[in-house]
Design a protein around this motif. Structure first.
Motif, mmCIF file in Angstrom:
data_model
loop_
_atom_site.group_PDB
_atom_site.id
_atom_site.type_symbol
_atom_site.label_atom_id
_atom_site.label_comp_id
_atom_site.label_asym_id
_atom_site.label_seq_id
_atom_site.Cartn_x
_atom_site.Cartn_y
_atom_site.Cartn_z
ATOM 1 N N GLY A 1 -69.251 7.728 1.857
ATOM 2 C CA GLY A 1 -69.585 8.499 3.046
ATOM 3 C C GLY A 1 -69.271 8.092 4.281
ATOM 4 O O GLY A 1 -69.551 8.760 5.218
ATOM 5 N N TYR A 2 -68.380 7.202 4.231
ATOM 6 C CA TYR A 2 -67.447 6.677 5.650
ATOM 7 C C TYR A 2 -65.935 7.335 6.014
ATOM 8 O O TYR A 2 -65.586 7.031 6.891
ATOM 9 C CB TYR A 2 -67.405 5.057 5.648
ATOM 10 C CG TYR A 2 -68.820 4.492 5.814
ATOM 11 C CD1 TYR A 2 -69.607 4.124 4.879
ATOM 12 C CD2 TYR A 2 -69.329 4.502 7.397
ATOM 13 C CE1 TYR A 2 -70.898 3.234 5.057
ATOM 14 C CE2 TYR A 2 -70.604 3.894 7.285
ATOM 15 C CZ TYR A 2 -71.317 3.273 6.429
ATOM 16 O OH TYR A 2 -72.374 2.651 6.655
ATOM 17 N N ARG A 3 -65.922 8.214 4.904
ATOM 18 C CA ARG A 3 -64.635 8.856 5.220
ATOM 19 C C ARG A 3 -64.663 9.748 6.331
ATOM 20 O O ARG A 3 -65.634 10.671 6.541
ATOM 21 C CB ARG A 3 -64.209 9.560 3.949
ATOM 22 C CG ARG A 3 -62.836 10.289 3.775
ATOM 23 C CD ARG A 3 -62.652 10.949 2.591
ATOM 24 N NE ARG A 3 -62.509 9.862 1.612
ATOM 25 C CZ ARG A 3 -62.311 10.124 0.305
ATOM 26 N NH1 ARG A 3 -62.177 11.490 -0.170
ATOM 27 N NH2 ARG A 3 -62.239 9.346 -0.595
ATOM 28 N N LEU A 4 -63.479 9.635 7.218
ATOM 29 C CA LEU A 4 -63.624 10.230 8.341
ATOM 30 C C LEU A 4 -63.145 11.607 8.041
ATOM 31 O O LEU A 4 -61.791 12.022 8.594
ATOM 32 C CB LEU A 4 -62.774 9.573 9.602
ATOM 33 C CG LEU A 4 -63.137 8.237 9.670
ATOM 34 C CD1 LEU A 4 -62.316 7.445 10.892
ATOM 35 C CD2 LEU A 4 -64.654 8.090 9.790
ATOM 36 N N HIS A 5 -63.810 12.762 7.754
ATOM 37 C CA HIS A 5 -63.176 13.875 7.669
ATOM 38 C C HIS A 5 -63.879 15.126 8.122
ATOM 39 O O HIS A 5 -63.572 16.435 7.905
ATOM 40 C CB HIS A 5 -63.602 14.360 6.054
ATOM 41 C CG HIS A 5 -65.126 14.374 5.610
ATOM 42 N ND1 HIS A 5 -65.810 13.180 5.528
ATOM 43 C CD2 HIS A 5 -65.786 15.499 5.641
ATOM 44 C CE1 HIS A 5 -67.250 13.544 5.057
ATOM 45 N NE2 HIS A 5 -67.195 15.086 5.279
ATOM 46 N N ASP A 6 -64.901 14.849 9.154
ATOM 47 C CA ASP A 6 -65.389 15.850 10.021
ATOM 48 C C ASP A 6 -65.169 15.426 11.685
ATOM 49 O O ASP A 6 -65.990 14.759 12.146
ATOM 50 C CB ASP A 6 -66.736 15.899 9.740
ATOM 51 C CG ASP A 6 -67.504 16.978 10.177
ATOM 52 O OD1 ASP A 6 -66.819 17.706 11.321
ATOM 53 O OD2 ASP A 6 -68.535 17.567 9.661
ATOM 54 N N PRO A 7 -64.218 15.782 12.160
ATOM 55 C CA PRO A 7 -63.700 15.366 13.656
ATOM 56 C C PRO A 7 -64.843 15.619 14.606
ATOM 57 O O PRO A 7 -65.423 15.143 15.677
ATOM 58 C CB PRO A 7 -62.584 15.973 13.884
ATOM 59 C CG PRO A 7 -61.827 16.277 12.616
ATOM 60 C CD PRO A 7 -62.821 16.553 11.554
ATOM 61 N N ALA A 8 -65.382 17.105 14.329
ATOM 62 C CA ALA A 8 -66.420 17.651 15.237
ATOM 63 C C ALA A 8 -67.577 16.864 15.114
ATOM 64 O O ALA A 8 -68.190 16.288 16.238
ATOM 65 C CB ALA A 8 -66.897 18.909 14.813
ATOM 66 N N ALA A 9 -68.155 16.184 14.048
ATOM 67 C CA ALA A 9 -69.230 15.230 13.935
ATOM 68 C C ALA A 9 -68.919 14.099 14.268
ATOM 69 O O ALA A 9 -70.068 13.380 15.042
ATOM 70 C CB ALA A 9 -69.517 15.255 12.222
ATOM 71 N N LEU A 10 -67.785 13.401 14.298
ATOM 72 C CA LEU A 10 -67.518 12.079 14.743
ATOM 73 C C LEU A 10 -67.519 12.478 16.669
ATOM 74 O O LEU A 10 -67.932 11.528 17.122
ATOM 75 C CB LEU A 10 -66.190 11.693 14.369
ATOM 76 C CG LEU A 10 -66.090 11.285 13.093
ATOM 77 C CD1 LEU A 10 -64.817 11.003 12.405
ATOM 78 C CD2 LEU A 10 -66.985 10.243 12.708
ATOM 79 N N LEU A 11 -66.877 13.294 16.915
ATOM 80 C CA LEU A 11 -67.022 13.587 18.351
ATOM 81 C C LEU A 11 -68.242 13.503 18.849
ATOM 82 O O LEU A 11 -68.858 13.189 19.959
ATOM 83 C CB LEU A 11 -66.200 15.019 18.759
ATOM 84 C CG LEU A 11 -66.236 15.293 20.235
ATOM 85 C CD1 LEU A 11 -65.403 14.164 21.055
ATOM 86 C CD2 LEU A 11 -65.344 16.544 20.587
#
Length: 249
Positions: free
Chosen positions: A3-13
């Motif tokens: 669940g911690y894979r950084l695959h959604d830049p928009a969500a992280l932003l």
């Protein structure tokens, strides 16, 4: 998949920016609100990000919320330092609660997906069981018709035996929705006005179609639901083929 894979830049932003904007908006009223109320408002921002994004985005939002709470809403202002012991506790609790709530929000979203998948599987199994138990073609058609109403959120659905009549938007085998008129092809992202057809084919032969009556202009259901609807229509076609009904077209 972690669940911690950084695959959604928009969500992280969003996880980074949303708590910053909320904390900034609270600056004018920071002397009027208690530290607890400010922290609760920051938690709301964390929940919003976690509910729409990934687990990593939720965790990042919790860290961002704690940092900007410290920077904007605790003394000394505009510094990453806290002088008051109670405010230190509040900041720590904000971080912990934000992390926990973000995990819960992600799990709830996943649970909804599991429940949805289970409901889809139940629809398919119900049709298969009805066919195996020797249900009549009419019973299979009626069962699938009712399933389609709930599955696709329709206001109504009917089945039309026989040859094609006119041209209607069609739910295709890949779950997309098209209207083909001569050389012109229109793809829909929302339900079009009127009825949409879902063809029923068995053994390569056309037997009829479900005419789907959605709420006009409403968004299409998820792709998974549309694919299940196509599978239900295929099961209906297989049942009609097995029953030996006269083939159309």
């Amino acid at each position: 998949m972690s669940g911690y894979r950084l695959h959604d830049p928009a969500a992280l932003l969003a996880g980074l920016v949303a708590p910053f904007l909320v904390a900034l908006a609270l600056v004018p009223s920071r002397t009027e609100l208690s530290a607890t109320n400010e922290a609760l408002i920051m938690v709301v921002a964390v929940v919003a990000v976690a509910a729409l994004g990934t687990r990593a985005a939720g965790a990042l939002a919790a860290l961002s919320a704690a940092a900007w709470y410290d920077f904007f809403l605790t003394r000394p202002y505009r510094q990453f330092a806290i002088d008051d012991g109670e405010e230190i506790q509040t900041a720590v609790l904000l971080l912990v609660v934000g992390l926990v709530v973000s995990q819960l929000a992600v799990r709830v979203r996943r649970l909804r997906t599991v429940v949805s998948d289970a409901a889809h599987l139940t629809s398919l199994q119900g049709t298969a069981r009805l066919v195996e138990d020797g249900g009549s073609p009419e019973e299979v058609v009626e069962y699938v018709r009712r399933e389609l109403v709930g599955l696709l959120g329709l206001r109504g659905c009917r089945f039309e035996y026989g040859s094609l009549l006119g041209h209607r938007p069609r739910l295709e085998h890949d779950g997309t929705l098209w209207l083909r008129s001569g050389s012109r092809i229109t793809e829909y992202a929302r339900w079009p006005d009127g009825e949409t057809e879902l063809r029923v084919v068995g053994g390569g032969h056309y037997y009829g179609r479900f005419l789907l009556g959605p709420l006009s202009g409403s968004p299409l259901p998820p792709a998974e639901a549309r694919l299940v609807a196509v599978a239900l229509a295929a099961q209906t076609g297989a049942a009609l083929e097995t029953a030996g009904l006269s083939r159309q077209g």
